[in-house]
Motif scaffolding. Structure first.
Motif, PDB file in Angstrom:
ATOM      1  N   THR A 188      14.643  -2.837  -3.448  1.00  0.00           N
ATOM      2  CA  THR A 188      15.353  -3.492  -2.354  1.00  0.00           C
ATOM      3  C   THR A 188      15.878  -2.447  -1.375  1.00  0.00           C
ATOM      4  O   THR A 188      16.568  -1.510  -1.769  1.00  0.00           O
ATOM      5  N   GLY A 189      15.507  -2.584  -0.116  1.00  0.00           N
ATOM      6  CA  GLY A 189      15.984  -1.694   0.924  1.00  0.00           C
ATOM      7  C   GLY A 189      15.444  -0.269   0.853  1.00  0.00           C
ATOM      8  O   GLY A 189      15.926   0.601   1.561  1.00  0.00           O
ATOM      9  N   ALA A 190      14.443  -0.038   0.021  1.00  0.00           N
ATOM     10  CA  ALA A 190      13.882   1.313  -0.120  1.00  0.00           C
ATOM     11  C   ALA A 190      13.027   1.676   1.093  1.00  0.00           C
ATOM     12  O   ALA A 190      12.552   0.811   1.828  1.00  0.00           O
ATOM     13  N   TYR A 191      12.837   2.971   1.290  1.00  0.00           N
ATOM     14  CA  TYR A 191      12.002   3.487   2.365  1.00  0.00           C
ATOM     15  C   TYR A 191      10.667   3.913   1.766  1.00  0.00           C
ATOM     16  O   TYR A 191      10.584   4.919   1.074  1.00  0.00           O
ATOM     17  N   LEU A 192       9.626   3.120   2.031  1.00  0.00           N
ATOM     18  CA  LEU A 192       8.301   3.378   1.479  1.00  0.00           C
ATOM     19  C   LEU A 192       7.283   3.685   2.571  1.00  0.00           C
ATOM     20  O   LEU A 192       6.083   3.633   2.327  1.00  0.00           O
ATOM     21  N   ASN A 193       7.759   4.028   3.752  1.00  0.00           N
ATOM     22  CA  ASN A 193       6.865   4.307   4.866  1.00  0.00           C
ATOM     23  C   ASN A 193       5.875   5.397   4.471  1.00  0.00           C
ATOM     24  O   ASN A 193       6.256   6.437   3.932  1.00  0.00           O
ATOM     25  N   ASN A 194       4.598   5.144   4.749  1.00  0.00           N
ATOM     26  CA  ASN A 194       3.497   6.077   4.488  1.00  0.00           C
ATOM     27  C   ASN A 194       3.337   6.452   3.017  1.00  0.00           C
ATOM     28  O   ASN A 194       2.683   7.449   2.695  1.00  0.00           O
ATOM     29  N   ALA A 195       3.899   5.676   2.108  1.00  0.00           N
ATOM     30  CA  ALA A 195       3.728   5.919   0.672  1.00  0.00           C
ATOM     31  C   ALA A 195       2.354   5.437   0.223  1.00  0.00           C
ATOM     32  O   ALA A 195       1.809   4.482   0.770  1.00  0.00           O
ATOM     33  N   ASP A 196       1.791   6.103  -0.784  1.00  0.00           N
ATOM     34  CA  ASP A 196       0.524   5.673  -1.364  1.00  0.00           C
ATOM     35  C   ASP A 196       0.815   5.008  -2.706  1.00  0.00           C
ATOM     36  O   ASP A 196       1.129   5.666  -3.687  1.00  0.00           O
ATOM     37  N   LEU A 197       0.734   3.683  -2.717  1.00  0.00           N
ATOM     38  CA  LEU A 197       0.932   2.894  -3.917  1.00  0.00           C
ATOM     39  C   LEU A 197      -0.338   2.129  -4.255  1.00  0.00           C
ATOM     40  O   LEU A 197      -0.301   1.108  -4.933  1.00  0.00           O
ATOM     41  N   SER A 198      -1.469   2.653  -3.810  1.00  0.00           N
ATOM     42  CA  SER A 198      -2.748   1.994  -4.044  1.00  0.00           C
ATOM     43  C   SER A 198      -3.024   1.900  -5.548  1.00  0.00           C
ATOM     44  O   SER A 198      -2.703   2.799  -6.322  1.00  0.00           O
ATOM     45  N   CYS A 199      -3.566   0.770  -5.945  1.00  0.00           N
ATOM     46  CA  CYS A 199      -3.952   0.495  -7.329  1.00  0.00           C
ATOM     47  C   CYS A 199      -2.786   0.614  -8.305  1.00  0.00           C
ATOM     48  O   CYS A 199      -2.989   0.762  -9.511  1.00  0.00           O
ATOM     49  N   SER A 200      -1.564   0.557  -7.814  1.00  0.00           N
ATOM     50  CA  SER A 200      -0.400   0.630  -8.702  1.00  0.00           C
ATOM     51  C   SER A 200      -0.029  -0.773  -9.195  1.00  0.00           C
ATOM     52  O   SER A 200      -0.432  -1.778  -8.618  1.00  0.00           O
ATOM     53  N   ASP A 201       0.724  -0.818 -10.280  1.00  0.00           N
ATOM     54  CA  ASP A 201       1.203  -2.086 -10.822  1.00  0.00           C
ATOM     55  C   ASP A 201       2.629  -2.296 -10.352  1.00  0.00           C
ATOM     56  O   ASP A 201       3.557  -1.656 -10.839  1.00  0.00           O
ATOM     57  N   LEU A 202       2.783  -3.168  -9.374  1.00  0.00           N
ATOM     58  CA  LEU A 202       4.092  -3.520  -8.841  1.00  0.00           C
ATOM     59  C   LEU A 202       4.398  -4.989  -9.129  1.00  0.00           C
ATOM     60  O   LEU A 202       5.150  -5.631  -8.406  1.00  0.00           O
ATOM     61  N   SER A 203       3.823  -5.507 -10.209  1.00  0.00           N
ATOM     62  CA  SER A 203       4.067  -6.901 -10.563  1.00  0.00           C
ATOM     63  C   SER A 203       5.562  -7.109 -10.813  1.00  0.00           C
ATOM     64  O   SER A 203       6.235  -6.253 -11.376  1.00  0.00           O
ATOM     65  N   SER A 204       6.059  -8.209 -10.315  1.00  0.00           N
ATOM     66  CA  SER A 204       7.470  -8.588 -10.439  1.00  0.00           C
ATOM     67  C   SER A 204       8.430  -7.588  -9.794  1.00  0.00           C
ATOM     68  O   SER A 204       9.621  -7.567 -10.114  1.00  0.00           O
TER      69      SER A 204
END
Length: 95
Positions: free
Chosen positions: A38-54
């Motif tokens: 919540t409210g995090a800064y993820l600009n230009n982050a690479d989260l490809s193929c990651s598990d962000l379920s829930s």
């Protein structure tokens, strides 16, 4: 905070990364199920193929973030919606 620290803290059971600064971080293929960004800064982050379920991404800054192939089942998105499948394109994020 770098990727190694994030993964170490997550492995230790931490899930609260509210307002974290992850701009430009490479967490491709990481397991981050149930993380609170919540409210995090993820600009230009690479989260490809990651598990962000829930995961909780309410109010997160996502401009330029790569979520290609990420598992976002049950994730709460910045627009308040719950996502129910794999994300096909980072163009989903408009801000």
């Amino acid at each position: 905070m770098d990727a190694n620290e994030v993964l170490r803290r997550y492995a230790a059971g931490e899930r609260n990364f509210r307002q974290a600064d992850w701009r430009g971080i490479n967490l491709a293929k990481a397991n981050l199920s149930g993380v609170d960004l919540t409210g995090a800064y993820l600009n230009n982050a690479d989260l490809s193929c990651s598990d962000l379920s829930s995961a909780n991404l309410n109010w997160a800054g996502l401009k330029g973030a790569n979520f290609s192939g990420a598992n976002l089942r049950g994730a709460k998105m910045p627009d308040g919606r719950t996502h129910n499948d794999l994300l096909e394109s980072a163009n989903y994020f408009f801000s």
